[in-house]
Design a protein around this motif. Structure first.
Motif, PDB file in Angstrom:
ATOM      1  N   VAL A 205       2.379  -1.165   5.467  1.00 14.60           N
ATOM      2  CA  VAL A 205       1.451  -0.583   6.438  1.00 14.60           C
ATOM      3  C   VAL A 205       0.412  -1.622   6.825  1.00 14.60           C
ATOM      4  CG1 VAL A 205      -0.185   1.283   6.875  1.00 14.60           C
ATOM      5  CG2 VAL A 205       1.791   1.690   5.417  1.00 14.60           C
ATOM      6  N   ILE A 206       0.146  -1.711   8.122  1.00 18.17           N
ATOM      7  CA  ILE A 206      -0.906  -2.595   8.634  1.00 18.17           C
ATOM      8  C   ILE A 206      -2.098  -1.730   9.027  1.00 18.17           C
ATOM      9  CG2 ILE A 206      -1.517  -4.279  10.434  1.00 18.17           C
ATOM     10  CD1 ILE A 206       1.483  -4.950  10.597  1.00 18.17           C
ATOM     11  N   GLY A 207      -3.296  -2.119   8.604  1.00 21.06           N
ATOM     12  CA  GLY A 207      -4.498  -1.394   9.007  1.00 21.06           C
ATOM     13  C   GLY A 207      -5.301  -0.805   7.869  1.00 21.06           C
ATOM     14  N   LEU A 208      -4.775  -0.849   6.629  1.00 22.74           N
ATOM     15  CA  LEU A 208      -5.500  -0.259   5.494  1.00 22.74           C
ATOM     16  C   LEU A 208      -6.337  -1.337   4.812  1.00 22.74           C
ATOM     17  CD1 LEU A 208      -2.617   1.939   4.027  1.00 22.74           C
ATOM     18  CD2 LEU A 208      -4.348   2.586   5.712  1.00 22.74           C
ATOM     19  N   ALA A 209      -7.436  -1.707   5.462  1.00 21.63           N
ATOM     20  CA  ALA A 209      -8.241  -2.854   5.010  1.00 21.63           C
ATOM     21  C   ALA A 209      -8.883  -2.634   3.651  1.00 21.63           C
ATOM     22  CB  ALA A 209      -9.318  -3.164   6.049  1.00 21.63           C
ATOM     23  N   LYS A 210      -9.214  -1.375   3.325  1.00 19.74           N
ATOM     24  CA  LYS A 210      -9.967  -1.117   2.082  1.00 19.74           C
ATOM     25  C   LYS A 210      -9.087  -0.674   0.916  1.00 19.74           C
ATOM     26  CE  LYS A 210     -14.104   0.210   4.681  1.00 19.74           C
ATOM     27  NZ  LYS A 210     -14.979   1.329   5.055  1.00 19.74           N
ATOM     28  N   THR A 211      -7.777  -0.752   1.084  1.00 22.04           N
ATOM     29  CA  THR A 211      -6.872  -0.292   0.020  1.00 22.04           C
ATOM     30  C   THR A 211      -6.554  -1.418  -0.945  1.00 22.04           C
ATOM     31  OG1 THR A 211      -5.896   1.378   1.460  1.00 22.04           O
ATOM     32  CG2 THR A 211      -4.594   0.699  -0.433  1.00 22.04           C
ATOM     33  N   ARG A 212      -6.505  -1.083  -2.240  1.00 23.53           N
ATOM     34  CA  ARG A 212      -6.165  -2.054  -3.286  1.00 23.53           C
ATOM     35  C   ARG A 212      -4.903  -1.596  -4.015  1.00 23.53           C
ATOM     36  NH1 ARG A 212     -11.930  -1.703  -6.172  1.00 23.53           N
ATOM     37  NH2 ARG A 212     -10.936   0.305  -6.558  1.00 23.53           N
ATOM     38  N   THR A 213      -4.331  -2.495  -4.785  1.00 24.13           N
ATOM     39  CA  THR A 213      -3.143  -2.165  -5.571  1.00 24.13           C
ATOM     40  C   THR A 213      -3.454  -1.019  -6.535  1.00 24.13           C
ATOM     41  OG1 THR A 213      -2.434  -4.458  -5.463  1.00 24.13           O
ATOM     42  CG2 THR A 213      -1.416  -3.101  -7.151  1.00 24.13           C
ATOM     43  N   GLY A 214      -2.570  -0.006  -6.556  1.00 23.67           N
ATOM     44  CA  GLY A 214      -2.744   1.133  -7.459  1.00 23.67           C
ATOM     45  C   GLY A 214      -3.474   2.307  -6.843  1.00 23.67           C
ATOM     46  N   ASP A 215      -3.955   2.182  -5.592  1.00 29.40           N
ATOM     47  CA  ASP A 215      -4.672   3.283  -4.942  1.00 29.40           C
ATOM     48  C   ASP A 215      -3.686   4.345  -4.442  1.00 29.40           C
ATOM     49  OD1 ASP A 215      -7.007   1.994  -5.390  1.00 29.40           O
ATOM     50  OD2 ASP A 215      -7.451   1.497  -3.299  1.00 29.40           O
ATOM     51  N   THR A 216      -4.150   5.600  -4.431  1.00 30.01           N
ATOM     52  CA  THR A 216      -3.369   6.710  -3.871  1.00 30.01           C
ATOM     53  C   THR A 216      -3.844   6.986  -2.454  1.00 30.01           C
ATOM     54  OG1 THR A 216      -3.059   7.726  -6.041  1.00 30.01           O
ATOM     55  CG2 THR A 216      -2.766   9.141  -4.134  1.00 30.01           C
ATOM     56  N   LEU A 217      -2.895   7.156  -1.526  1.00 27.99           N
ATOM     57  CA  LEU A 217      -3.203   7.555  -0.149  1.00 27.99           C
ATOM     58  C   LEU A 217      -2.581   8.926   0.081  1.00 27.99           C
ATOM     59  CD1 LEU A 217      -2.348   4.047   0.708  1.00 27.99           C
ATOM     60  CD2 LEU A 217      -4.426   4.974   1.679  1.00 27.99           C
ATOM     61  N   CYS A 218      -3.322   9.831   0.727  1.00 25.13           N
ATOM     62  CA  CYS A 218      -2.818  11.202   0.825  1.00 25.13           C
ATOM     63  C   CYS A 218      -3.397  11.912   2.045  1.00 25.13           C
ATOM     64  CB  CYS A 218      -3.144  11.975  -0.448  1.00 25.13           C
ATOM     65  SG  CYS A 218      -4.895  12.029  -0.847  1.00 25.13           S
ATOM     66  N   ASP A 219      -2.968  13.154   2.205  1.00 20.13           N
ATOM     67  CA  ASP A 219      -3.435  14.027   3.283  1.00 20.13           C
ATOM     68  C   ASP A 219      -4.917  14.333   3.058  1.00 20.13           C
ATOM     69  OD1 ASP A 219      -4.027  16.175   4.931  1.00 20.13           O
ATOM     70  OD2 ASP A 219      -2.024  17.024   4.767  1.00 20.13           O
ATOM     71  N   PRO A 220      -5.792  14.099   4.071  1.00 21.53           N
ATOM     72  CA  PRO A 220      -7.234  14.357   3.883  1.00 21.53           C
ATOM     73  C   PRO A 220      -7.544  15.802   3.506  1.00 21.53           C
ATOM     74  CG  PRO A 220      -6.850  13.099   5.896  1.00 21.53           C
ATOM     75  CD  PRO A 220      -5.509  13.525   5.404  1.00 21.53           C
ATOM     76  N   LYS A 221      -6.695  16.759   3.942  1.00 19.63           N
ATOM     77  CA  LYS A 221      -6.968  18.176   3.668  1.00 19.63           C
ATOM     78  C   LYS A 221      -6.540  18.585   2.260  1.00 19.63           C
ATOM     79  CE  LYS A 221      -6.499  19.467   8.525  1.00 19.63           C
ATOM     80  NZ  LYS A 221      -5.640  20.152   9.506  1.00 19.63           N
ATOM     81  N   GLN A 222      -5.590  17.848   1.679  1.00 18.49           N
ATOM     82  CA  GLN A 222      -5.101  18.206   0.343  1.00 18.49           C
ATOM     83  C   GLN A 222      -5.051  16.954  -0.528  1.00 18.49           C
ATOM     84  OE1 GLN A 222      -2.185  21.290  -0.137  1.00 18.49           O
ATOM     85  NE2 GLN A 222      -1.870  21.399   2.069  1.00 18.49           N
ATOM     86  N   PRO A 223      -6.210  16.476  -0.996  1.00 17.43           N
ATOM     87  CA  PRO A 223      -6.242  15.219  -1.759  1.00 17.43           C
ATOM     88  C   PRO A 223      -5.573  15.337  -3.124  1.00 17.43           C
ATOM     89  CG  PRO A 223      -8.402  16.257  -1.736  1.00 17.43           C
ATOM     90  CD  PRO A 223      -7.540  17.064  -0.820  1.00 17.43           C
ATOM     91  N   ILE A 224      -5.007  14.239  -3.569  1.00 15.49           N
ATOM     92  CA  ILE A 224      -4.392  14.137  -4.893  1.00 15.49           C
ATOM     93  C   ILE A 224      -4.508  12.689  -5.352  1.00 15.49           C
ATOM     94  CG2 ILE A 224      -2.082  13.658  -3.955  1.00 15.49           C
ATOM     95  CD1 ILE A 224      -0.899  15.212  -6.331  1.00 15.49           C
ATOM     96  N   ILE A 225      -4.649  12.461  -6.650  1.00 19.68           N
ATOM     97  CA  ILE A 225      -4.637  11.102  -7.207  1.00 19.68           C
ATOM     98  C   ILE A 225      -3.413  10.984  -8.101  1.00 19.68           C
ATOM     99  CG2 ILE A 225      -5.859   9.399  -8.630  1.00 19.68           C
ATOM    100  CD1 ILE A 225      -8.489  10.686  -7.800  1.00 19.68           C
ATOM    101  N   LEU A 226      -2.476  10.129  -7.713  1.00 21.05           N
ATOM    102  CA  LEU A 226      -1.264   9.921  -8.493  1.00 21.05           C
ATOM    103  C   LEU A 226      -1.572   9.026  -9.692  1.00 21.05           C
ATOM    104  CD1 LEU A 226       1.217   9.275  -5.556  1.00 21.05           C
ATOM    105  CD2 LEU A 226       0.803  11.429  -6.738  1.00 21.05           C
TER     106      LEU A 226
END
Length: 525
Positions: A205-226
């Protein structure tokens, strides 16, 4: 010339002139047919044993259809009862297509796996996500990479739902929203732009400037941390200095971009010497980092001598107090703390406990006590190395209505910690690596001797074909230049791998020498 596929009963031939990109299937040569039938019978018999219904058919007819064999192998592979094997050569690129076909045929798809588990927030209630396309989106960023043409690429594995170009997602690990610029399917040396990715897909993915290795990305309405990835602490450091005039900024930028990609690589600054310090998992790791700076960023650096990440800890429990009193012309400083230091189990880290009762130290100053303690732990009193595996309990203290403040309590706890640490039988601990050496049998003795000379211990010695596999533990501090030693001892025929395992106490005689040298360095600085 080729190989025989026992499921389809075809001979497979690869052309020699096209990097293994094409292959052809033909009838099995007559002189190989009898051998192929024998091994086909073995395969079918083993497959039939995995399924009771098809076992009856096999006993009646003596054979199974190709689809039945494929179905059984898939079930048994997913249940981890069998491992399919494909023939090929990575060097000549042969067999890659058939291997990928086998992966699709036999390995589990997302639909074969149970729902992925996560939590609403760190330490919170457990949640699950199904792999259905209409389930809420969730993915794990497992690699960050810098591309000279496209900028920062975030590789992610999608666990549930679907992801679209332009979609807004939340980084639940860091609690911020980000927008997906472009989605790419990566094909080794080329990229393919796609509009959508679903559960099971691995995409960049291009555009996720603030993401680091090991981060979870999810639906804003239903957050989850893997479940996040746990990275080991770096065990070796070197200093680096830019060689070219005016290349300081380029060096720092290169180092930070590399640190963004690799969580086991850390960049820091020694405040006393004003040197840039880079830390990693070993000699080879740091050599590759320096080489990548030259190749990818055009930055050449002078490298200082490697230094092992020693740590300090305590072996006894002690209690004590310290009063910080300073009276100047105006407002003074007053803080009084009573602390207890006690050792924790290896790998326990640091724990701060507040047992102050009756408001002897106001609640707003307790964080100041913890802050001062942590500051003292950054540079241990014993030899100047960071302190680990210690529990600090604040038991009592006193304050002054006017003269007590945040800074005074930080100073009191820092001084108290240093005094108590030296009374608690401090100990120097060093990183110990698990070592595995694969060597021809003739060189087993010299290799075993070289490990013992380096304060290592041998845990196992197994045979592997005509070679010996020697496994053991060895202190990292003794392993500098071991690649050259092992090459000399075995005429370049042995290989070794090394991984960080844990910290152990340094023998007393060596610890004294290390502490003496460290203190001399600190005086020079």
């Amino acid at each position: 010339a080729g190989l025989i596929d026992l499921i389809s009963m075809k001979a497979v031939y690869y052309a020699d002139d096209n990097q293994g990109q094409t292959y052809r299937e033909e009838a099995i040569p007559p002189d190989k047919m009898e051998k192929a039938r024998t091994w086909r019978a073995n395969l079918v018999e083993k497959c039939a044993e995995q399924d009771d219904v098809l076992l009856e058919k096999f006993l009646d007819t003596g054979d199974l259809t190709e689809d039945e064999i494929l179905g059984i192998i898939r079930k048994a592979t997913i249940a981890r009862r069998v491992v399919p094997v494909y023939c090929g050569s990575a060097f000549k690129n042969k067999g890659v297509q058939r291997l990928l076909d086998g992966i699709v045929r036999f390995l589990p798809s997302p639909l074969d796996l149970p729902p992925v588990k996560g939590v609403r927030e760190i330490g919170g209630e457990e949640l699950t996500r199904s792999t259905a396309p209409d389930a809420p989106f969730s993915a794990l960023a497992f690699k960050i990479m810098s591309d000279k043409h496209m900028g920062k690429l975030t590789y992610m594995r999608i666990y549930s739902g679907a992801l679209h170009t332009g979609q807004t997602v939340v980084n639940s690990t860091q609690n911020n929203e980000q927008r997906v610029g472009r989605l790419m399917r990566m094909h080794a040396n080329r990229q393919e732009a796609i509009e959508e990715a679903r559960a099971g897909d691995i995409v960049a993915v291009i555009g996720l400037a603030k993401t680091r290795t090991g981060d979870t990305l999810c639906d804003p309405k239903q957050p989850i941390i893997l479940e996040t990835i746990e990275f080991p602490t770096p065990v070796m450091s070197i200093s680096v200095k830019p060689e070219g005039q005016g290349s300081g900024e380029k060096t720092i930028e290169a180092l930070h971009r590399l640190a963004e990609e690799d969580p086991t690589f850390i960049v820091g600054m020694d405040q006393e010497t004003n040197e840039t310090i880079i830390s990693g998992m070993g000699e080879l790791h740091l050599e590759i980092i320096v080489d990548r700076m030259r190749r990818e960023f055009g930055v050449t650096v002078a490298v200082g001598r490697p230094e092992v990440a020693f740590r300090e800890t305590v072996t006894a429990t002690v209690e004590g107090q310290y009063k910080h009193v300073k009276q100047t012309g105006g407002r003074g400083q007053y803080a009084h703390v009573v602390l207890r230091l006690e050792p924790m189990a290896a790998g326990g880290g640091f724990e701060f406990v507040n047992e102050v009762k009756g408001g002897r130290i106001p609640a707003e100053f307790i964080p100041s006590v913890e802050k001062g303690t942590i500051k003292a732990m950054e540079r241990g009193p014993f030899a100047g190395y960071p302190v680990v595996d210690v529990r600090v309990t604040v038991l009592d203290g006193s304050f002054h209505e006017v003269d007590s403040n945040d800074w005074a309590f930080q100073e009191a706890s820092r001084a108290c910690f240093k005094e108590l640490f030296l009374k608690a039988h401090p100990e120097l601990i060093e990183p110990v690596m698990s070592l595995e050496v694969i060597t021809p049998e003739d060189y087993t003795g010299p290799i075993a001797g070289s490990i013992c000379q380096r304060r290592g211990r041998i845990d196992a010695m197994d045979a592997q074909a005509a070679s010996r596999v020697i496994a053991g533990m060895v202190p990292l501090n003794e392993m500098f230049g071991y690649a050259n030693v092992i090459r000399t001892l075995t005429q370049g025929r042995a290989t070794y791998t090394m991984h960080f395992e844990h910290y152990e106490a340094v023998p007393f005689s060596l610890a004294e020498e290390i502490v003496r040298k460290r203190r001399e360095q600190n005086k020079i600085r």
